[in-house]
Enzyme design. Sequence first.
Site, PDB file in Angstrom:
ATOM      1  N   LYS A   5      14.884   1.578  62.733  1.00 27.64           N
ATOM      2  CA  LYS A   5      15.357   2.499  61.691  1.00 27.64           C
ATOM      3  C   LYS A   5      14.861   2.009  60.328  1.00 27.64           C
ATOM      4  O   LYS A   5      15.101   0.860  59.943  1.00 27.64           O
ATOM      5  CB  LYS A   5      16.886   2.525  61.734  1.00 27.64           C
TER       6      LYS A   5
HETATM    7  C1  E4P Z   1      23.228   7.271  60.920  1.00 29.80           C
HETATM    8  O1  E4P Z   1      22.096   7.155  61.273  1.00 29.80           O
HETATM    9  C2  E4P Z   1      23.641   7.147  59.503  1.00 29.80           C
HETATM   10  O2  E4P Z   1      23.436   5.842  59.060  1.00 29.80           O
HETATM   11  C3  E4P Z   1      25.074   7.565  59.415  1.00 29.80           C
HETATM   12  O3  E4P Z   1      25.231   8.789  60.092  1.00 29.80           O
HETATM   13  C4  E4P Z   1      25.602   7.643  57.995  1.00 29.80           C
HETATM   14  O4  E4P Z   1      26.886   8.184  58.043  1.00 29.80           O
HETATM   15  P1  E4P Z   1      27.933   8.103  56.832  1.00 29.80           P
HETATM   16  O5  E4P Z   1      27.447   8.978  55.738  1.00 29.80           O
HETATM   17  O6  E4P Z   1      29.216   8.597  57.427  1.00 29.80           O
HETATM   18  O7  E4P Z   1      27.997   6.652  56.418  1.00 29.80           O
END
Ligand code: E4P
Length: 218
Positions: free
Chosen positions: A87
């Site tokens: 990622k």
């Molecule tokens: C996933 O890949 C993201 O990091 C995550 O969905 C972020 O979510 P949040 O906005 O609830 O922290």
Amino acid sequence: MKFFIDTANLAEIKEAYDLGVLDGVTTNPSLMAKEGISGKDRILGHYKAICDIVDDCVSAEVIATDLKGMIAEGEELADIDDKIVVKIPMIEDGVKAIKYFSQKGIRTNCTLVFSAGQALLAAKAGASYVSPFIGRLDDVSTDGIQLIEQIVHIYNNYGYATEVLAASIRHPMHIIQCAEIGADVATCPLSAIKALLKHPLTDSGLEKFLSDYKKVNG
Ligand code: E4P
């Protein structure tokens, strides 16, 4: 539509996997910190533990923000297991790192995407997944679902292989709306996945079926 769970909590991942509808996991540094996972060895070990629960697609995020650092970290993460998807944040060196990994056949998830232009760059660099954060856009009075729709439309225009992974999902209606407009994946908290199960007419209908059965069968 694929369902990923958005957590680093092993019990929640196992619970979603046991439901039989889970296609992968997304984590981020905040979710890892929430589980109290710190130090390189423990972090790598935790990703391995997640990979051992699910069939595929475990997004593990790099911390470095320069190209050299992202490549070194991403290669180490990819070495943990074939299920790892590296990622990478949507920044200039991140785009270069995505291109590098795509040429090496290592899957990437481009994260922190808040605009169609960013999603277009991620696809051109060869990201396997692009993660628009719909909840965080909604939080600042901007329509996150509209962004997903725009990205799906653009990717369809050109046949990009990059999958649209709707992230930062807050509730079950986000999942439904993403499914309606053709997002490839939704990464959700366990609560949102389980909320899809619920309908009061299902509960009252089941109660009636069982009580009618008991009336004649004892
Ligand atoms: C996933 O890949 C993201 O990091 C995550 O969905 C972020 O979510 P949040 O906005 O609830 O922290």
